[in-house]
Design a protein around this motif. Structure first.
Motif, mmCIF file in Angstrom:
data_model
loop_
_atom_site.group_PDB
_atom_site.id
_atom_site.type_symbol
_atom_site.label_atom_id
_atom_site.label_comp_id
_atom_site.label_asym_id
_atom_site.label_seq_id
_atom_site.Cartn_x
_atom_site.Cartn_y
_atom_site.Cartn_z
ATOM 1 N N GLU A 19 0.839 -1.196 0.000
ATOM 2 C CA GLU A 19 0.000 0.000 0.000
ATOM 3 C C GLU A 19 0.878 1.251 0.000
ATOM 4 O O GLU A 19 1.693 1.443 0.911
ATOM 5 C CB GLU A 19 -0.912 0.034 1.233
ATOM 6 N N PRO A 20 0.744 2.108 -0.994
ATOM 7 C CA PRO A 20 1.589 3.310 -1.081
ATOM 8 C C PRO A 20 1.494 4.215 0.136
ATOM 9 O O PRO A 20 2.451 4.946 0.436
ATOM 10 C CB PRO A 20 1.065 4.017 -2.337
ATOM 11 N N SER A 21 0.403 4.161 0.842
ATOM 12 C CA SER A 21 0.232 5.038 2.008
ATOM 13 C C SER A 21 0.939 4.510 3.244
ATOM 14 O O SER A 21 1.069 5.240 4.239
ATOM 15 C CB SER A 21 -1.261 5.219 2.307
ATOM 16 N N HIS A 22 1.413 3.268 3.207
ATOM 17 C CA HIS A 22 2.036 2.670 4.393
ATOM 18 C C HIS A 22 3.440 3.241 4.605
ATOM 19 O O HIS A 22 4.158 3.583 3.655
ATOM 20 C CB HIS A 22 2.115 1.148 4.254
ATOM 21 N N LYS A 23 3.855 3.325 5.865
ATOM 22 C CA LYS A 23 5.174 3.870 6.201
ATOM 23 C C LYS A 23 6.299 3.082 5.563
ATOM 24 O O LYS A 23 7.301 3.659 5.126
ATOM 25 C CB LYS A 23 5.342 3.888 7.730
ATOM 26 N N TYR A 47 6.228 1.176 2.788
ATOM 27 C CA TYR A 47 5.802 0.790 1.440
ATOM 28 C C TYR A 47 6.997 0.361 0.591
ATOM 29 O O TYR A 47 8.034 1.019 0.579
ATOM 30 C CB TYR A 47 5.087 1.969 0.777
#
Length: 341
Positions: free
Chosen positions: A255-259, A261
């Motif tokens: 997920e691109p939003s994950h820290k 990523y």
């Protein structure tokens, strides 16, 4: 009377002429034999020389024994191998891999081969962390030099350059380095996303500058027990290619939003789990692996994290992976080598 005298003189002249002609003929015959003999001898010499030249050059097949033929073939093969090695060496030198004697940042040649070169990866605005490390275990000035001389442990802070070259961030680091002389300043932009490339460049440049047994990457919020580190690494000197750390795996986040990523998440399979690699707080590689990175720096790709990237460089090589609990910096113990601060 006159008639008889005249005939006698004519006869004598004819006889002398015949003798002269005979002598000339004999001389011409002997000369012909001599010249023919010399020509024959020269021809034999030329044939002999041609055969010798052919034998030496490998052209006269009839004049070469089987052993000589095999020797010529072996020499030609060795010549091909030597040419290939010379090309590889030239390419390696172009990539920055050159044979150098170990030296410190002042250019002085060290008589003792360093045991380990430690790169403490730091960032702008972290002077307090650096000062704490200098006070706790790294030292500065004479203490830093003493550790290098007596224990064979070289330690430097590693940092890149500002995106705006020559700005206040760069000037602050330059001023600090003039006072402490304990930095490796990389010719790349200092940014959080560039940490894997930063680790790669540290290993490459450190291998070029110091001919050490080991090279270690450490974060600038980690305390290192220098004596424990030296004792542990000494026990691994018999391993030519070794990768030591607190080995772990972990989830690959898509997920691109994950820290954490990982842009290349799809390369790690359906289960999306990283392969085993040394935890990023601190890990150590042997000199041969650092040289491998130096030679192949332009080919080795990086992932989202420096520890995963380092693990990927060695996973396909004949490398001894050592899962050493002493390198698990999050769990401090009396025998631990590192601890987060």
């Amino acid at each position: 009377m006159q008639s008889k005298g005249s005939n006698s003189m004519v006869s004598n002249m004819v006889f002398r002429t015949r003798i002269s002609s005979l002598l000339i003929s004999m001389f011409a015959t002997f000369a012909s034999f001599y010249v023919a003999g010399r020509l024959w001898q020269d021809a034999e010499n030329r044939v002999h020389l041609i055969k010798e030249l052919d034998r030496i050059a490998g052209l006269g097949q009839s004049a070469i024994s089987v052993d000589d033929t095999l020797k010529i073939i072996a020499c030609r093969e060795q010549h091909k191998k030597l040419s290939a090695l010379e090309m590889d060496l030239a390419a390696a030198r172009q990539e920055g891999f050159t044979s150098k004697r170990s030296s410190d940042t002042d250019g002085a040649v060290s008589k003792r081969r360093p045991l380990v070169v430690i790169g403490v990866l730091t960032r702008f605005g972290r002077k307090n962390n650096r000062d704490a490390i200098r006070k706790a275990w790294m030292g500065s000035g004479g203490t830093l030099k003493k550790m290098e001389k007596e224990k064979g442990i070289v330690s430097r802070f590693v940092i890149g350059r500002s995106a705006n070259r020559g700005d206040s961030l760069d000037r602050i680091i330059d001023d600090e380095n003039r006072q402490t002389n304990d930095f490796i300043i990389l010719d790349q932009v200092e940014a959080p996303g560039e940490l894997p490339k930063k680790a790669k460049m540290f290993f490459a440049l450190a291998a070029d500058r110091w001919d050490a047994e080991f090279y270690a990457k450490v974060n600038d919020d980690v305390y290192v027990n220098i004596d424990a580190l030296g004792a542990t690494l000494t026990s691994h000197l018999d391993k030519p290619r070794v990768y030591i750390g607190c080995m772990k795996s972990g989830e690959v986040f898509s997920e691109p939003s994950h820290k954490w990523y990982e842009p290349d998440w799809w390369k790690f399979g359906d289960k999306k789990s990283y392969f085993r690699h040394g935890s990023g707080e601190m890990y150590v590689i042997s000199g041969a692996l650092a040289k491998f990175i130096s030679i192949n720096r332009s080919l080795l790709r990086t992932y989202a994290h420096d520890d995963v990237s380092a693990g990927s460089w060695f996973i396909g090589l004949d490398v001894k992976h050592v899962d050493e609990g002493k390198f698990c910096c999050s769990s401090w113990s009396t025998e631990a080598i590192c601890s987060g601060v």
